[in-house]
Design an enzyme around this catalytic site. Structure first.
Site, short mmCIF file in Angstrom:
data_model
loop_
_atom_site.label_atom_id
_atom_site.label_comp_id
_atom_site.label_asym_id
_atom_site.label_seq_id
_atom_site.Cartn_x
_atom_site.Cartn_y
_atom_site.Cartn_z
N CYS A 159 0.87 -1.18 0.00
CA CYS A 159 0.00 0.00 0.00
C CYS A 159 0.90 1.23 0.00
CB CYS A 159 -0.91 -0.02 1.23
SG CYS A 159 -2.14 1.28 1.25
N CYS A 353 -8.99 6.08 -7.15
CA CYS A 353 -8.20 6.50 -5.99
C CYS A 353 -7.97 8.00 -5.99
CB CYS A 353 -6.86 5.77 -5.99
SG CYS A 353 -5.84 6.11 -4.53
#
Length: 424
Positions: A159, A353
């Site tokens: 991540c 995102c």
């Protein structure tokens, strides 16, 4: 009648509870189990870490929200899942039986894999709101006597977006305090290049992110393996593209935030047929475990192989909309199983995102998230910063209202061709 249990109440677990509740038959029972009585909007943690947001603005008590939906809630951690017995053993000694289980626990943060890493070591974290609060306390001390910052993500991290976000947010906060000139900053990442994101890049993410880093005077080290952290000192081995060591770095710092690698939680790790060697849940195309057909999984705890081999190991991220698509497929497939049918719904794993940079931001759309893709788009601008603020408020309102997807949200995304489920 059936008992469905959802293990975890995060960004995957809470929407799964809301959507599953809507699809259950009369008499079916739904229970959510979590080791935390509160739900947090994790993407806001970088703001918490610089005191741009208080934790009470991004967290809510779970029990009353689920009670309004007629969903049972057990605020106790899971000690062990026993799939051969269809039971979950809890930390308080109880055992909970289930007919269907949705594992949505998120990851275990593997700080121990790098000596000296993490809040119990010498670096900070923004993976959990508790860590972000600790990071903010240290930040207030740091700005009184600033120095070198080292920020990034270690090997096997999966991540990367929050590391970039936090670097830019710190930069923005320091400029507002008029002390940015006192703070050299180095970004250390296992990625083979800036903007790789564990995804092999999205659109021109490499060029755009390198430009952003240069504009903000942030140096970087890619293909980096963090080997050890001591108080104020980080040891990093930079690698060549063929994986051989290139250069040893010893980076001194006064403040550091490094994202750790993820792995599965202790309650599931090592269960043959359920997890891979790192404890992530194995699933088929329908979010269902291949061995234990009544177990499904969504979110960061799902096993997804890296999108490509990299000189230093990197993992594949699971972003918010991608997780939502997993949830949508899972609940429909469980309903089909309840009706005696085979599952037929497949998640698109599409990704949308928004990454905040403090005063502007970057956004990407990857359809699907894992390449090859139908759409690969990356852009930046002040609108992203504003959009993320708006989305935080929108998300918290949805959670408090007990819904996972607003009708307007679905309409807009569908009009853009961003779907949660694949066409059958």
């Amino acid at each position: 009648m059936a008992h469905i249990v959802i293990l975890g109440a995060g960004i995957g677990g809470m929407p799964a509870a809301y959507e599953m509740r809507e699809l259950l038959r009369s008499g079916d029972k739904l229970t959510v189990i979590s080791n935390n009585p509160k739900h947090h909007f994790t993407p806001s943690n970088p703001w918490v870490a610089v005191d741009w947001r208080k934790r009470d603005a991004i967290e809510v008590e779970i029990a009353p929200l689920l009670a309004k939906k007629g969903v049972d809630f057990i605020p106790v951690g899971a000690k062990r899942v026993h799939p051969d017995k269809n039971q979950i053993e809890l930390d308080d000694g109880r055992s909970i039986d289930y007919d269907y289980l949705v594992i949505a626990t998120g990851p275990k943060l593997a700080f121990e894999e790098v000596e000296g890493l993490g809040p119990k070591g010498h670096t900070h974290s923004i993976c959990h709101v508790d860590h972000a609060v600790e990071a903010e306390v240290a930040w207030q001390e740091f700005v009184k006597d600033p120095g070198h910052i080292v920020v990034g993500a270690v090997q096997m991290a999966s991540c990367y977006g929050p590391a970039y976000e936090f670097a830019m947010i710190m930069d923005t906060d320091l400029r507002r305090r008029k002390i940015r000139d006192k703070v050299p900053m180095t970004f250390v990442t296992a990625e083979p290049y800036i903007g790789h994101l564990g995804l092999g890049g999205v659109g021109d993410s490499k060029g755009l992110m390198e430009s952003v880093m240069r504009d903000r005077h942030i140096k970087w080290i890619c293909n980096a393996k963090t080997t050890k952290v001591e108080a104020g000192k980080m040891y990093v081995t930079e690698h060549n593209d063929d994986g051989t060591p290139k250069k040893e770095h010893v980076l001194e710092f006064k403040y550091s935030m490094m994202l750790p690698a993820f792995k599965g939680i202790d309650a599931v790790i090592g269960i043959e047929g359920l997890t891979n060697p790192r404890g992530f849940i194995l699933i088929d195309a329908f979010q269902r475990n291949p061995k234990f057909k009544n177990i499904y999984s969504v979110g960061v705890c799902v096993a997804i192989p890296p999108v490509e081999a990299t000189p230093v190991p990197t993992g594949a991220p699971k972003t918010g909309y991608m997780i939502e698509s997993m949830v949508n497929a899972t609940v429909h497939n469980i309903r089909e199983a309840l009706d005696g049918k085979e599952p037929s719904h497949k998640a698109t794993w599409n990704a949308v995102c928004l990454a905040d940079f403090g005063d502007n931001g970057a956004a990407f759309v990857a359809l699907p998230q894992i390449p090859p893709r139908n759409v690969s788009w990356f852009s930046q601008g002040k609108w992203v910063h504003l959009a993320k603020i708006a989305f935080e408020k929108f998300y918290m309102r949805k959670i408090k209202k007990g819904t996972s997807e607003h009708v307007f949200e679905k309409m807009v995304l569908n009009s853009l061709g961003i779907m949660k489920l694949k066409d059958k």
